[in-house]
Enzyme design. Sequence first.
Site, mmCIF file in Angstrom:
data_model
loop_
_atom_site.group_PDB
_atom_site.id
_atom_site.type_symbol
_atom_site.label_atom_id
_atom_site.label_comp_id
_atom_site.label_asym_id
_atom_site.label_seq_id
_atom_site.Cartn_x
_atom_site.Cartn_y
_atom_site.Cartn_z
ATOM 1 N N SER A 142 15.863 82.833 60.643
ATOM 2 C CA SER A 142 15.156 83.234 59.245
ATOM 3 C C SER A 142 14.586 84.711 59.564
ATOM 4 O O SER A 142 14.763 85.039 60.689
ATOM 5 C CB SER A 142 13.881 82.123 59.313
ATOM 6 O OG SER A 142 12.772 82.793 58.614
ATOM 7 N N TYR A 155 6.501 77.844 62.110
ATOM 8 C CA TYR A 155 7.868 78.102 61.713
ATOM 9 C C TYR A 155 8.179 79.353 62.383
ATOM 10 O O TYR A 155 9.408 79.293 62.993
ATOM 11 C CB TYR A 155 7.811 78.112 60.071
ATOM 12 C CG TYR A 155 9.048 78.377 59.405
ATOM 13 C CD1 TYR A 155 9.819 77.538 59.083
ATOM 14 C CD2 TYR A 155 9.502 79.770 59.108
ATOM 15 C CE1 TYR A 155 11.023 77.493 58.286
ATOM 16 C CE2 TYR A 155 10.670 80.044 58.400
ATOM 17 C CZ TYR A 155 11.510 78.785 58.120
ATOM 18 O OH TYR A 155 12.616 79.142 57.448
HETATM 19 P P1 NDP Z 1 16.319 72.977 52.075
HETATM 20 O O1 NDP Z 1 14.929 72.123 51.999
HETATM 21 O O2 NDP Z 1 16.874 72.892 50.677
HETATM 22 O O3 NDP Z 1 17.127 72.395 52.923
HETATM 23 C C1 NDP Z 1 16.570 71.497 54.231
HETATM 24 C C2 NDP Z 1 17.592 70.485 54.745
HETATM 25 O O4 NDP Z 1 17.055 70.054 55.925
HETATM 26 C C3 NDP Z 1 17.458 69.450 54.029
HETATM 27 O O5 NDP Z 1 19.067 69.221 53.646
HETATM 28 C C4 NDP Z 1 16.808 68.240 54.447
HETATM 29 O O6 NDP Z 1 17.468 66.858 54.067
HETATM 30 C C5 NDP Z 1 17.091 68.847 56.101
HETATM 31 N N1 NDP Z 1 16.055 67.783 57.000
HETATM 32 C C6 NDP Z 1 14.709 68.428 56.973
HETATM 33 N N2 NDP Z 1 14.056 67.784 58.031
HETATM 34 C C7 NDP Z 1 15.291 66.871 58.610
HETATM 35 C C8 NDP Z 1 14.935 65.956 59.343
HETATM 36 N N3 NDP Z 1 14.113 65.330 60.151
HETATM 37 N N4 NDP Z 1 16.249 65.268 59.609
HETATM 38 C C9 NDP Z 1 17.340 65.671 59.253
HETATM 39 N N5 NDP Z 1 17.561 66.821 58.177
HETATM 40 C C10 NDP Z 1 16.501 67.079 57.995
HETATM 41 O O7 NDP Z 1 16.038 74.286 52.593
HETATM 42 P P2 NDP Z 1 16.767 75.694 52.964
HETATM 43 O O8 NDP Z 1 18.237 75.237 52.315
HETATM 44 O O9 NDP Z 1 16.078 76.709 52.191
HETATM 45 O O10 NDP Z 1 16.600 75.592 54.452
HETATM 46 C C11 NDP Z 1 17.799 75.257 55.220
HETATM 47 C C12 NDP Z 1 17.551 76.284 56.708
HETATM 48 O O11 NDP Z 1 17.326 77.585 56.430
HETATM 49 C C13 NDP Z 1 16.141 75.679 57.329
HETATM 50 O O12 NDP Z 1 16.209 75.836 58.651
HETATM 51 C C14 NDP Z 1 15.271 76.967 56.816
HETATM 52 O O13 NDP Z 1 14.192 77.367 57.709
HETATM 53 C C15 NDP Z 1 16.323 77.976 56.824
HETATM 54 N N6 NDP Z 1 16.109 79.314 55.925
HETATM 55 C C16 NDP Z 1 15.765 79.307 54.761
HETATM 56 C C17 NDP Z 1 15.641 80.387 53.900
HETATM 57 C C18 NDP Z 1 15.319 80.401 52.609
HETATM 58 O O14 NDP Z 1 15.212 81.402 51.923
HETATM 59 N N7 NDP Z 1 15.909 79.325 51.938
HETATM 60 C C19 NDP Z 1 15.579 81.700 54.748
HETATM 61 C C20 NDP Z 1 15.686 81.757 56.036
HETATM 62 C C21 NDP Z 1 15.982 80.349 56.643
HETATM 63 P P3 NDP Z 1 16.605 65.753 54.180
HETATM 64 O O15 NDP Z 1 15.540 65.855 53.471
HETATM 65 O O16 NDP Z 1 17.709 64.842 53.303
HETATM 66 O O17 NDP Z 1 16.676 65.154 55.563
#
Ligand code: NDP
Length: 252
Positions: A142, A155
């Site tokens: 990130s 985070y």
């Molecule tokens: P979303 O909230 O759309 O996606 C998060 C994903 O993680 C979901 O698919 C969720 O699926 C899964 N998830 C969360 N907790 C668990 C768990 N305990 N076990 C299994 N799956 C899990 O967010 P983003 O797409 O934005 O984020 C994806 C990644 O990118 C993250 O690591 C985030 O920190 C990173 N990121 C995002 C940025 C942004 O601007 N959006 C910028 C920089 C980094 P489910 O709930 O079905 O389990």
Amino acid sequence: MFDLKGKVALVTGGNGGIGLGMARGLAKAGASIFVAARNEEKSAAAVQDLQSLGAEAFAVQVDVSDEKSVGEMVTTIVRQCSSIDILINNAGMNIRKQPQDLPLAQWRQIMDTNLTSAFLCARDVYPHMKRSGSGKIINIGSMLSIFGVSHLPAYGSSKGGLVQLTKSLAVAWAMDNIQVNAVLPGWIDTDLTRTANEKDPTLYERILGRTPAGRWGSIDDLAGVAVFLACRASDFITGTTVVVDGGYSALC
Ligand code: NDP
């Protein structure tokens, strides 16, 4: 060089947001995709989306913060496909609180979901990559792998830790022909940032004004880097980070 036909990819958190954007890239390049997350309904929709691109796609339920659940996920996939060639450690979450207000249980929840999960998935996938003679691991960091923000201490620590984990795994497994790299996305329009925008109504414009490209990223902006770091074109690239942020981190 960019062809992923015959490759099996595991994308944690691949049922939406950045994970789905990356999974779409891999799918279009020919890989079979396992979408791994908790919400079965969202995963089923993601699988349909990937299949509509002509890819083989499957859902596997997992809680990446749980060691047993990660082990079972890897066993299930290997039983079905015999190998895992590409692992994207993308699942993640955040909780917005000042350090003085953050309970230990929430600190642990964030670290377990964002950082320990990547270690567990990589550790459990490793013997299968070693056996097949190659592998690609991509960890999703990130902007907070680089910058500090007052209300995201856990985070930020988890995302900084992911960069160091990336280097450690890269060094440990280079001789096994396993490349481990990190992608640091800038501000991407997903459920995660939609929630942040709801909590802070000035955020959207502030990010827009500070991003040289003059726009927020979309999940499709992550497709190309996923393919590059998963294919033969990046075979001598390991232990590094690729920033995908429209210039956000280059601006002083
Ligand atoms: P979303 O909230 O759309 O996606 C998060 C994903 O993680 C979901 O698919 C969720 O699926 C899964 N998830 C969360 N907790 C668990 C768990 N305990 N076990 C299994 N799956 C899990 O967010 P983003 O797409 O934005 O984020 C994806 C990644 O990118 C993250 O690591 C985030 O920190 C990173 N990121 C995002 C940025 C942004 O601007 N959006 C910028 C920089 C980094 P489910 O709930 O079905 O389990």
